[in-house]
Design a protein around this motif. Structure first.
Motif, PDB file in Angstrom:
ATOM      1  N   LYS A 201       0.827  -1.220   0.000  1.00  0.00           N
ATOM      2  CA  LYS A 201       0.000   0.000   0.000  1.00  0.00           C
ATOM      3  C   LYS A 201       0.850   1.254   0.000  1.00  0.00           C
ATOM      4  N   PHE A 202       2.081   1.130   0.480  1.00  0.00           N
ATOM      5  CA  PHE A 202       2.976   2.285   0.559  1.00  0.00           C
ATOM      6  C   PHE A 202       4.048   2.255  -0.535  1.00  0.00           C
ATOM      7  N   LYS A 203       3.788   1.435  -1.565  1.00  0.00           N
ATOM      8  CA  LYS A 203       4.706   1.303  -2.704  1.00  0.00           C
ATOM      9  C   LYS A 203       6.121   0.964  -2.242  1.00  0.00           C
ATOM     10  N   ASP A 204       6.181   0.087  -1.245  1.00  0.00           N
ATOM     11  CA  ASP A 204       7.458  -0.324  -0.675  1.00  0.00           C
ATOM     12  C   ASP A 204       7.580  -1.837  -0.770  1.00  0.00           C
ATOM     13  N   ILE A 205       8.753  -2.360  -0.417  1.00  0.00           N
ATOM     14  CA  ILE A 205       9.012  -3.794  -0.418  1.00  0.00           C
ATOM     15  C   ILE A 205       9.593  -4.186   0.938  1.00  0.00           C
ATOM     16  N   ASP A 206       9.681  -5.489   1.182  1.00  0.00           N
ATOM     17  CA  ASP A 206      10.277  -5.956   2.435  1.00  0.00           C
ATOM     18  C   ASP A 206      11.427  -6.926   2.234  1.00  0.00           C
ATOM     19  N   THR A 207      11.742  -7.235   0.977  1.00  0.00           N
ATOM     20  CA  THR A 207      12.816  -8.184   0.670  1.00  0.00           C
ATOM     21  C   THR A 207      13.566  -7.691  -0.564  1.00  0.00           C
ATOM     22  N   ALA A 208      14.892  -7.679  -0.505  1.00  0.00           N
ATOM     23  CA  ALA A 208      15.668  -7.157  -1.636  1.00  0.00           C
ATOM     24  C   ALA A 208      17.019  -7.841  -1.745  1.00  0.00           C
ATOM     25  N   VAL A 209      17.459  -8.001  -2.984  1.00  0.00           N
ATOM     26  CA  VAL A 209      18.832  -8.398  -3.290  1.00  0.00           C
ATOM     27  C   VAL A 209      19.388  -7.332  -4.227  1.00  0.00           C
ATOM     28  N   ILE A 210      20.517  -6.748  -3.840  1.00  0.00           N
ATOM     29  CA  ILE A 210      21.065  -5.582  -4.541  1.00  0.00           C
ATOM     30  C   ILE A 210      22.481  -5.884  -4.997  1.00  0.00           C
ATOM     31  N   SER A 211      22.706  -5.795  -6.282  1.00  0.00           N
ATOM     32  CA  SER A 211      24.057  -5.975  -6.832  1.00  0.00           C
ATOM     33  C   SER A 211      24.727  -4.619  -6.966  1.00  0.00           C
ATOM     34  N   LEU A 212      26.020  -4.582  -6.620  1.00  0.00           N
ATOM     35  CA  LEU A 212      26.794  -3.347  -6.658  1.00  0.00           C
ATOM     36  C   LEU A 212      27.976  -3.507  -7.610  1.00  0.00           C
ATOM     37  N   LYS A 213      28.221  -2.489  -8.396  1.00  0.00           N
ATOM     38  CA  LYS A 213      29.422  -2.435  -9.227  1.00  0.00           C
ATOM     39  C   LYS A 213      30.234  -1.228  -8.779  1.00  0.00           C
ATOM     40  N   PHE A 214      31.432  -1.478  -8.263  1.00  0.00           N
ATOM     41  CA  PHE A 214      32.281  -0.409  -7.735  1.00  0.00           C
ATOM     42  C   PHE A 214      33.104   0.214  -8.854  1.00  0.00           C
ATOM     43  N   THR A 215      33.551   1.443  -8.622  1.00  0.00           N
ATOM     44  CA  THR A 215      34.311   2.154  -9.648  1.00  0.00           C
ATOM     45  C   THR A 215      35.653   1.488  -9.938  1.00  0.00           C
ATOM     46  N   LYS A 315      16.133   2.724  -5.655  1.00  0.00           N
ATOM     47  CA  LYS A 315      14.703   2.891  -5.915  1.00  0.00           C
ATOM     48  C   LYS A 315      14.440   2.976  -7.415  1.00  0.00           C
ATOM     49  N   ARG A 316      15.299   3.700  -8.136  1.00  0.00           N
ATOM     50  CA  ARG A 316      15.126   3.782  -9.592  1.00  0.00           C
ATOM     51  C   ARG A 316      15.285   2.415 -10.232  1.00  0.00           C
ATOM     52  N   SER A 317      16.242   1.638  -9.757  1.00  0.00           N
ATOM     53  CA  SER A 317      16.473   0.309 -10.317  1.00  0.00           C
ATOM     54  C   SER A 317      15.297  -0.624 -10.050  1.00  0.00           C
ATOM     55  N   LEU A 318      14.723  -0.538  -8.866  1.00  0.00           N
ATOM     56  CA  LEU A 318      13.557  -1.365  -8.547  1.00  0.00           C
ATOM     57  C   LEU A 318      12.414  -1.068  -9.512  1.00  0.00           C
ATOM     58  N   LEU A 319      12.226   0.202  -9.828  1.00  0.00           N
ATOM     59  CA  LEU A 319      11.133   0.607 -10.711  1.00  0.00           C
ATOM     60  C   LEU A 319      11.430   0.296 -12.179  1.00  0.00           C
ATOM     61  N   SER A 320      12.688   0.437 -12.585  1.00  0.00           N
ATOM     62  CA  SER A 320      13.038   0.248 -13.998  1.00  0.00           C
ATOM     63  C   SER A 320      13.378  -1.197 -14.343  1.00  0.00           C
ATOM     64  N   GLY A 321      13.818  -1.961 -13.341  1.00  0.00           N
ATOM     65  CA  GLY A 321      14.275  -3.323 -13.606  1.00  0.00           C
ATOM     66  C   GLY A 321      15.655  -3.380 -14.218  1.00  0.00           C
ATOM     67  N   GLN A 322      16.334  -2.235 -14.284  1.00  0.00           N
ATOM     68  CA  GLN A 322      17.648  -2.145 -14.901  1.00  0.00           C
ATOM     69  C   GLN A 322      18.671  -1.660 -13.892  1.00  0.00           C
ATOM     70  N   ALA A 323      19.951  -1.880 -14.227  1.00  0.00           N
ATOM     71  CA  ALA A 323      21.021  -1.276 -13.427  1.00  0.00           C
ATOM     72  C   ALA A 323      20.954   0.241 -13.580  1.00  0.00           C
ATOM     73  N   GLU A 324      21.172   0.950 -12.476  1.00  0.00           N
ATOM     74  CA  GLU A 324      21.095   2.411 -12.488  1.00  0.00           C
ATOM     75  C   GLU A 324      22.399   3.015 -11.970  1.00  0.00           C
ATOM     76  N   LYS A 325      22.831   4.070 -12.650  1.00  0.00           N
ATOM     77  CA  LYS A 325      24.030   4.785 -12.227  1.00  0.00           C
ATOM     78  C   LYS A 325      23.764   5.557 -10.933  1.00  0.00           C
ATOM     79  N   VAL A 326      24.801   5.719 -10.137  1.00  0.00           N
ATOM     80  CA  VAL A 326      24.700   6.465  -8.888  1.00  0.00           C
ATOM     81  C   VAL A 326      25.093   7.914  -9.153  1.00  0.00           C
ATOM     82  N   ALA A 327      24.223   8.845  -8.799  1.00  0.00           N
ATOM     83  CA  ALA A 327      24.492  10.264  -9.045  1.00  0.00           C
ATOM     84  C   ALA A 327      25.574  10.778  -8.088  1.00  0.00           C
ATOM     85  N   GLU A 328      26.185  11.880  -8.474  1.00  0.00           N
ATOM     86  CA  GLU A 328      27.176  12.526  -7.626  1.00  0.00           C
ATOM     87  C   GLU A 328      26.502  13.304  -6.499  1.00  0.00           C
ATOM     88  N   VAL A 329      27.302  13.821  -5.586  1.00  0.00           N
ATOM     89  CA  VAL A 329      26.768  14.528  -4.428  1.00  0.00           C
ATOM     90  C   VAL A 329      25.972  15.747  -4.859  1.00  0.00           C
TER      91      VAL A 329
END
Length: 330
Positions: A201-215, A315-329
């Motif tokens: 109801k709050f457009k949230d999830i309770d379980t996630a697996v997150i892949s990270l690609k470091f610079t 959050k963008r990746s969850l919605l898009s289903g794709q890998a998403e770039k991390v923005a700068e500060v």
């Protein structure tokens, strides 16, 4: 010291502050303050509802901001302009415009600002960093973080939390940067509601697996769950070309029973207040050391923003289903 916000985490910090002989809590601020609080906080001279009373007091050198997240940026701005050093609980805010304005004011005023990512001060995780810095890991290749709560929060909390990535995983994003000393270039999220269907109801999830690609090319994975029936599951592993460093769960006891039918060990500590009790005290000690000029702030405003950028990308990746770039500060 002044403490602004006396919910659960504000009270954790208050109890730790009482153990410092050279730090004194002069004022507590909370919108729920009433006369009954005088009996609970007998060692605090002033109990107020308006945080400006804290900031207007020339005897108060620093403040702890432990209010709901949406209030963090404005209180930070006001505290910085009042010349107070600031310890602010995570996250530093929700709205990017407000966060960057607070960041700008903190930099302009030159006050010390620390974000409350307490897991950086856990002695078990610290040991992984020590192995990394002393070269035992070699070239880092894989980071694994497991972070599972023993039970989901109330639905009222979920509604105002900013979502699992901003509320829960943000700690793991910060730890990914801290443990490796590296930045993350992109994230890819798979998530679902597998525990409590009301969370949808709050457009949230309770379980996630997150892949990270470091610079630097290394890879990472974070797995989150809002309900681990056996307790608070907190494990980190850093694997490299020379070896692996692994921090296992802290158990309720270290006793193991062994019999003819097998062995039994204890369960993990139940929740964060028990598991990270020492870390909360250590982060305040570090904050006071930074105020006194003994060392730089251990977890600064930029660290807080970078963790938010990772949560936003997730959050963008969850919605898009794709890998998403991390923005700068900025």
């Amino acid at each position: 010291m002044g403490i602004i916000g006396m919910g659960r985490i504000g009270n954790v910090h208050y109890q730790n502050l009482l153990t410092f002989s050279d730090v004194h809590v002069k004022t507590i601020c909370d919108i729920l303050v009433d006369n009954s609080w005088k009996e609970k906080y007998t060692r605090v001279p002033n109990l107020v509802k308006d945080y400006h009373h804290v900031l207007d007091d020339p005897m108060i050198d620093a403040v702890l901001i432990c209010t709901p997240t949406d209030l963090h940026p404005q209180i930070t701005i006001d505290a910085a302009r009042a010349g107070k050093d600031i310890f602010c609980e995570k996250p530093v805010g929700f709205e990017n415009k407000d966060i960057l304005e607070a960041y700008k004011v903190v930099n302009e005023t030159g006050v010390k600002f620390e974000v409350g990512f307490n897991r950086r001060f856990d002695k078990h995780f610290d040991k992984i960093v020590e192995h990394r810095d002393e070269g035992r890991i070699g070239e880092q290749q894989i980071l694994k973080i497991t972070s599972r709560d023993p039970e989901p929060p109330s639905l009222d909390y979920v509604e105002h939390s900013g979502g699992i990535f901003m509320d829960m995983t943000i700690h793991d994003f910060d730890m990914a940067r801290f443990i490796t000393g590296q930045e993350i270039d992109e994230v890819h999220v798979f998530g679902n509601v597998l525990i409590d269907d009301n969370i949808r109801k709050f457009k949230d999830i309770d379980t996630a697996v997150i892949s990270l690609k470091f610079t630097n090319g290394m890879l990472g994975v974070i797995d989150n769950s809002r309900k681990a029936v056996y307790g608070y599951d907190q494990r980190i592993e850093l694997f490299g070309s020379k070896g692996v460093a692994r921090a296992e769960n802290v158990l309720n006891s270290e006793t193991i029973f062994v019999g003819k039918d097998g062995s039994l060990s204890d369960t993990p500590m139940y929740f964060f207040l028990q598991r990270y009790k020492d870390a909360y005290a250590r982060e305040l000690k570090s904050f006071f050391g930074a105020i006194r000029g003994k060392h730089p702030v251990a977890c600064n405003f930029e660290d807080g923003i970078r963790a938010i950028r990772l949560a936003e990308a997730a959050k963008r990746s969850l919605l898009s289903g794709q890998a998403e770039k991390v923005a700068e500060v900025e």
